[in-house]
Scaffold this active site. Structure first.
Site, PDB file in Angstrom:
ATOM      1  N   LEU A 172      40.277   8.342 -45.197  1.00 45.81           N
ATOM      2  CA  LEU A 172      39.124   9.007 -45.135  1.00 45.81           C
ATOM      3  C   LEU A 172      38.315   8.639 -46.130  1.00 45.81           C
ATOM      4  O   LEU A 172      38.311   9.053 -47.384  1.00 45.81           O
ATOM      5  CB  LEU A 172      39.181  10.475 -45.002  1.00 45.81           C
ATOM      6  N   GLY A 173      37.314   7.667 -46.217  1.00 43.79           N
ATOM      7  CA  GLY A 173      36.452   7.411 -47.079  1.00 43.79           C
ATOM      8  C   GLY A 173      37.024   6.242 -47.707  1.00 43.79           C
ATOM      9  O   GLY A 173      38.093   6.020 -48.188  1.00 43.79           O
ATOM     10  N   VAL A 186      43.829  14.679 -61.206  1.00 45.61           N
ATOM     11  CA  VAL A 186      43.766  14.972 -62.551  1.00 45.61           C
ATOM     12  C   VAL A 186      44.183  13.833 -63.419  1.00 45.61           C
ATOM     13  O   VAL A 186      45.146  13.084 -63.189  1.00 45.61           O
ATOM     14  CB  VAL A 186      44.986  16.024 -63.059  1.00 45.61           C
ATOM     15  N   ILE A 233      47.321   8.223 -64.639  1.00 43.79           N
ATOM     16  CA  ILE A 233      48.236   8.759 -65.404  1.00 43.79           C
ATOM     17  C   ILE A 233      49.156   9.785 -64.569  1.00 43.79           C
ATOM     18  O   ILE A 233      48.899  10.898 -63.991  1.00 43.79           O
ATOM     19  CB  ILE A 233      47.818   9.735 -66.762  1.00 43.79           C
ATOM     20  N   LYS A 283      40.082  20.088 -64.012  1.00 44.51           N
ATOM     21  CA  LYS A 283      41.119  19.548 -63.965  1.00 44.51           C
ATOM     22  C   LYS A 283      42.337  20.495 -64.899  1.00 44.51           C
ATOM     23  O   LYS A 283      43.369  20.567 -64.597  1.00 44.51           O
ATOM     24  CB  LYS A 283      41.102  18.433 -64.828  1.00 44.51           C
TER      25      LYS A 283
HETATM   26  N1  LIG Z   1      36.164   7.416 -58.920  1.00 39.61           N
HETATM   27  C1  LIG Z   1      37.006   7.724 -59.876  1.00 39.61           C
HETATM   28  O1  LIG Z   1      37.417   6.917 -60.646  1.00 39.61           O
HETATM   29  C2  LIG Z   1      37.917   8.883 -59.344  1.00 39.61           C
HETATM   30  C3  LIG Z   1      38.928   9.237 -60.311  1.00 39.61           C
HETATM   31  C4  LIG Z   1      39.636  10.642 -59.817  1.00 39.61           C
HETATM   32  C5  LIG Z   1      39.463  11.022 -58.684  1.00 39.61           C
HETATM   33  N2  LIG Z   1      38.272  10.681 -57.965  1.00 39.61           N
HETATM   34  C6  LIG Z   1      38.052  11.307 -56.557  1.00 39.61           C
HETATM   35  O2  LIG Z   1      38.216  10.600 -55.697  1.00 39.61           O
HETATM   36  C7  LIG Z   1      37.379  11.059 -54.761  1.00 39.61           C
HETATM   37  C8  LIG Z   1      36.561   9.653 -54.095  1.00 39.61           C
HETATM   38  O3  LIG Z   1      35.696   9.415 -55.053  1.00 39.61           O
HETATM   39  P1  LIG Z   1      35.159   7.951 -55.217  1.00 39.61           P
HETATM   40  O4  LIG Z   1      34.617   7.507 -56.586  1.00 39.61           O
HETATM   41  O5  LIG Z   1      35.908   7.001 -54.447  1.00 39.61           O
HETATM   42  O6  LIG Z   1      33.678   8.471 -54.365  1.00 39.61           O
HETATM   43  P2  LIG Z   1      32.796   7.280 -53.655  1.00 39.61           P
HETATM   44  O7  LIG Z   1      33.095   6.082 -54.265  1.00 39.61           O
HETATM   45  O8  LIG Z   1      31.588   7.956 -53.225  1.00 39.61           O
HETATM   46  O9  LIG Z   1      33.466   7.174 -52.015  1.00 39.61           O
HETATM   47  C9  LIG Z   1      33.484   8.288 -51.164  1.00 39.61           C
HETATM   48  C10 LIG Z   1      33.572   7.478 -49.860  1.00 39.61           C
HETATM   49  O10 LIG Z   1      33.712   8.295 -48.979  1.00 39.61           O
HETATM   50  C11 LIG Z   1      32.724   8.375 -47.698  1.00 39.61           C
HETATM   51  N3  LIG Z   1      32.346   9.419 -47.057  1.00 39.61           N
HETATM   52  C12 LIG Z   1      31.763  10.475 -47.540  1.00 39.61           C
HETATM   53  N4  LIG Z   1      31.744  11.457 -46.717  1.00 39.61           N
HETATM   54  C13 LIG Z   1      32.156  10.874 -45.780  1.00 39.61           C
HETATM   55  C14 LIG Z   1      32.058  11.574 -44.555  1.00 39.61           C
HETATM   56  N5  LIG Z   1      31.555  12.555 -44.105  1.00 39.61           N
HETATM   57  N6  LIG Z   1      32.305  10.823 -43.155  1.00 39.61           N
HETATM   58  C15 LIG Z   1      32.635   9.359 -43.738  1.00 39.61           C
HETATM   59  N7  LIG Z   1      32.890   8.763 -44.665  1.00 39.61           N
HETATM   60  C16 LIG Z   1      32.571   9.551 -45.945  1.00 39.61           C
HETATM   61  C17 LIG Z   1      31.675   7.597 -48.305  1.00 39.61           C
HETATM   62  O11 LIG Z   1      30.957   6.835 -47.346  1.00 39.61           O
HETATM   63  P3  LIG Z   1      29.406   6.145 -47.770  1.00 39.61           P
HETATM   64  O12 LIG Z   1      29.662   4.796 -48.413  1.00 39.61           O
HETATM   65  O13 LIG Z   1      28.693   6.006 -46.350  1.00 39.61           O
HETATM   66  O14 LIG Z   1      28.580   7.045 -48.566  1.00 39.61           O
HETATM   67  C18 LIG Z   1      32.254   6.696 -49.468  1.00 39.61           C
HETATM   68  O15 LIG Z   1      32.673   5.500 -48.875  1.00 39.61           O
HETATM   69  C19 LIG Z   1      36.668  12.238 -54.975  1.00 39.61           C
HETATM   70  O16 LIG Z   1      37.114  13.315 -54.663  1.00 39.61           O
HETATM   71  C20 LIG Z   1      36.731  11.983 -56.616  1.00 39.61           C
HETATM   72  O17 LIG Z   1      36.510  13.233 -57.170  1.00 39.61           O
HETATM   73  C21 LIG Z   1      37.567   9.609 -58.213  1.00 39.61           C
END
Ligand SMILES: NC(=O)c1ccc[n+]([C@@H]2O[C@H](COP(=O)([O-])OP(=O)(O)OC[C@H]3O[C@@H](n4cnc5c(N)ncnc54)[C@H](OP(=O)(O)O)[C@@H]3O)[C@@H](O)[C@H]2O)c1
Ligand SMILES: NC(=O)c1ccc[n+]([C@@H]2O[C@H](COP(=O)([O-])OP(=O)(O)OC[C@H]3O[C@@H](n4cnc5c(N)ncnc54)[C@H](OP(=O)(O)O)[C@@H]3O)[C@@H](O)[C@H]2O)c1
Lengths: 435, 435
Positions: free
Chosen positions: A13-14, A135, A139, A208
């Site tokens: 998902l995503g 978190v 790591i 976290k």
């Molecule tokens: N980035 C980091 O370094 C990091 C580190 C630790 C944890 N996280 C966690 O990982 C998760 C994802 O983060 P991310 O940085 O990958 O975010 P992101 O780059 O914004 O990616 C989210 C993806 O999900 C899609 N999406 C959102 N809502 C949707 C829906 N209702 N239906 C279908 N697709 C949907 C978005 O699609 P669109 O492209 O169409 O908007 C986007 O491709 C978050 O919970 C974040 O807190 C991230």
């Protein structure tokens, strides 16, 4: 051989930053993962609003815009949620768990606020609910806490768990840059968002530390239980004084458990002794430090965010769940947050403090200030007077351990003194020699 | 409720330093462990030559001097081997595995030399064979490598995995003590054995890096595959030069894997950049640093030995196996060292080097030395000349990456030069900017 190899199917998902990383890792390290696990891990469907983004990463991956295509697909055994935000991520994960699917997520918002419900659903359906990436990114910390350190009575867990603010404080320390300047640089480099509140205000770290405290203390520490203060009031003067006094300033998440005294959890800028293992964790790096019996001290260091490190943690969870599926023991390690331990009110948290203030530069001022501290039962460890600003002098004190309550009373009394022009800053100190 | 709680019985082989710690931990943290695991973990019998030692720790524990009483007891499901030495520990573990019992051990000697046989036996009987405590004491590293980081292609694993030598080098660095002096102090404090060869000579670290390399690279790195050099030739002069040049000297176990070039594993004193995460790991602390894709860098820090930290790791393994027993999936994660990767011959290992030598203090000597390096294809990064000793001068060079083979040729050529009085020391440098 590939034909006889078992295949485990994933619904993703995503496919944004982290989801895209997972697609890349499962492709790039496919052979290695297949050998280590003894089965092929295949993404069967990707839920995406912009299928072209998925195709750009791997043209062979089928996409869908309907969650039902994934949660109702009997061939999919692991659902990996990487959309972010609370809704509809929560509802999608609930649907997946109800459908008997294992769930892997990196979503700290959902885990910090709805962990309990999700764990209960997972337990009811004997499936895994895993969130290593929520978190400290890449790591390994959740699984080591729940498994490798499971024999330990944890008394303290303390972490640099926000890369943006650690980068900013490192720059301020090493290059003597000021807060506003370094925030702009971090934004330009893409380390800080245009609205930096979640990072700079300490709210990201709060989620976290709530999760870490819940696991370490087998309790349920919610976001509302965490006292939060950001780094925006830290000036280069504070950083210089810290350096002189043998400390560095870090934004720490700190959770403690004292026998019979409940649990405390907080996020705030902290002066940390230079010889503490966390003190040399710089730039965007994260680290989580644990104290417990019998292990003593342990620390886990690495990259707390970013596409590939975070994908490492997500894929580690996917592999874990795959192994459980193959061995017929999904849900093997469930929720370990079985208690509702009392939280220590923030006013009762005791820690040494650093106080910087401007006072009248005149004879007798020290005596007046010292007695104001004394009357409020605050003992002083160090007093420094350095800079004169016309008729004012800047002084810095480091106190011994003092409750937040006593500290506020003392600060109140001080600020009412005629000789005190201003209390410029108060920063908590983490120094076991002063407690 | 306690009556209905399932009980998992353990047979403990040896109740010395670590075994005694396990008895203490399982008693002191009994409630906590029972809640976390959902079963009571009970030591049913202890194999001991001196039962009075066991009674001193817990008078209620039954002892035996016959291994059959444990391996033939159908109520015992986990055998915990903490006797040490190769024999009869190996035979006892084999008997336990053949009897369908899960085995937990801290025995690095047996794991490093007989890991393969034991893993095969465990797989044949679908039971666990766990040994977290065999490397780096209390630090969770084996399970994180096999599980949390299982999606990673590891390229480098590098560790401070011997506490005694790290304590000694720290003292030499911080207090400018000499090798002999610090060895005596370490022996007086009980940090070093009366025969310090295993620690000081690097052999203890060699066992551990062999185990780590085997797991990280899914191969079988034996003790004979590890190039070993101890710290006995390190002088306070070398430590001072290191400091001046931006390095610290640490005894490191280093294992690398280059695509298409095989695996290398070695233990030797190493100059490490001061900004490397391992550089601030001091005193008896241990740490293991990992580089891989996608995780990037990660490090695991803590106490590498001692009764309680080691017992933490052993009890973590006992809990792991207990959870597997309860979920009906013992043997869930088996041996992952399925390949026999070629080892890179030590002569072909490439690394930058530090060379300290005494040369005639006369004009033209630099040119002579530089050309000897050049003719042997060794490029120099830094050259330092500081101290004059009568007609001699002490010079230090840091080279760019050079193979051991080329280095030996160059050293040979240098020592034959009339202007070179003596090559005092050669120390490898770990510095990615020079490779
Ligand atoms: N980035 C980091 O370094 C990091 C580190 C630790 C944890 N996280 C966690 O990982 C998760 C994802 O983060 P991310 O940085 O990958 O975010 P992101 O780059 O914004 O990616 C989210 C993806 O999900 C899609 N999406 C959102 N809502 C949707 C829906 N209702 N239906 C279908 N697709 C949907 C978005 O699609 P669109 O492209 O169409 O908007 C986007 O491709 C978050 O919970 C974040 O807190 C991230
Ligand atoms: N100590 C550490 O910090 C540490 C750290 C990591 C790993 N380890 C590993 O842990 C293992 C145990 O180390 P340790 O320091 O606990 O050793 P130890 O203090 O010497 O304890 C070994 C115990 O085993 C008993 N024993 C030995 N052979 C026996 C036999 N054939 N039958 C019955 N009992 C026997 C000894 O009995 P007696 O009292 O009668 O001699 C002693 O009580 C070793 O493999 C070691 O490498 C130790």
């Amino acid at each position: 051989m590939a034909n006889k190899m078992k295949q485990i199917n994933i619904g993703l998902l995503g496919a944004g930053t982290v989801g895209g990383g997972v697609i890349l890792v499962l492709n790039q390290n496919r052979d290695l993962i297949t050998e280590r696990v003894g089965a092929e891990i295949q993404i069967k469907k990707v839920l995406a609003r912009h299928p072209e983004k998925v195709r750009a990463l791997d043209a062979s991956l089928p996409t869908t815009d309907k969650i039902e295509d994934i949660v109702n697909d009997p061939d999919i055994s692991i659902v990996v949620e990487l959309m972010g935000r609370e809704h509809p991520a929560l509802e999608y994960m609930e649907a997946a768990l109800r459908g008997g699917k294992n769930v892997v997520t990196a979503n700290k918002d959902v885990v910090a606020t709805h962990g309990k419900e999700l764990f209960e659903l997972a337990a009811a359906h004997h499936v895994d609910f895993l969130f290593e990436a929520a978190v400290a990114g890449g790591i390994p910390i959740i699984r080591p806490l729940k498994e490798s350190l499971a024999a330990n009575r944890i008394s303290k867990i303390m972490g640099i768990i926000n890369g943006t603010t650690n980068y900013m404080l490192t720059k301020m320390t090493q290059e003597h840059m000021d807060f506003a300047e370094v925030l702009k640089e971090a934004q330009d480099k893409g380390y800080a968002e245009s609205d930096p509140t979640a990072d700079v205000g300490g709210f990201d770290a709060a989620r976290k530390i709530a999760i870490l405290a819940s696991i370490a203390f087998n309790s349920r520490v919610g976001l509302d239980d965490v006292y939060v203060e950001g780094i925006d009031k830290i000036s280069s003067r504070d950083i210089e004084y810290a350096d002189e006094l043998g400390y560095v300033i870090k934004l720490l998440g700190i959770a403690k458990q004292k026998e019979g005294k409940g649990v405390s959890a907080r996020v705030h800028p902290t002066m940390l002794r230079k010889d503490h293992p966390l003190a040399t964790v710089n730039d965007v790096f994260n680290a989580v430090y644990v104290e417990g019996q019998p292990v003593g001290e342990a620390m886990f260091f690495g990259r707390g965010a970013g596409r590939m490190p975070t994908a490492s943690a997500v894929c580690g969870d996917i592999i874990e769940s795959t192994r459980n599926i193959l061995a017929g023991c999904t849900g093997r390690v469930g929720c370990t947050c079985y208690e509702a331990k009392p939280m220590l009110p923030p006013e009762e948290i005791i820690s040494p403090c650093y106080i910087r203030m401007l006072v009248e530069d005149q004879p007798g001022v020290w005596a007046t200030i010292a007695s104001a501290f004394g009357e409020n039962k605050v003992s002083l460890k160090t007093v420094v007077q350095k800079r004169s600003l016309g008729t004012l002098a800047e002084i810095v004190v480091i106190t011994y351990g003092v409750s937040e309550f006593a500290l506020r009373k003392a600060a109140d009394a001080l600020s009412k003194l005629a000789v005190v022009a201003r209390i410029c800053n108060i920063i908590r100190v983490e120094d076991s020699t002063l407690e």
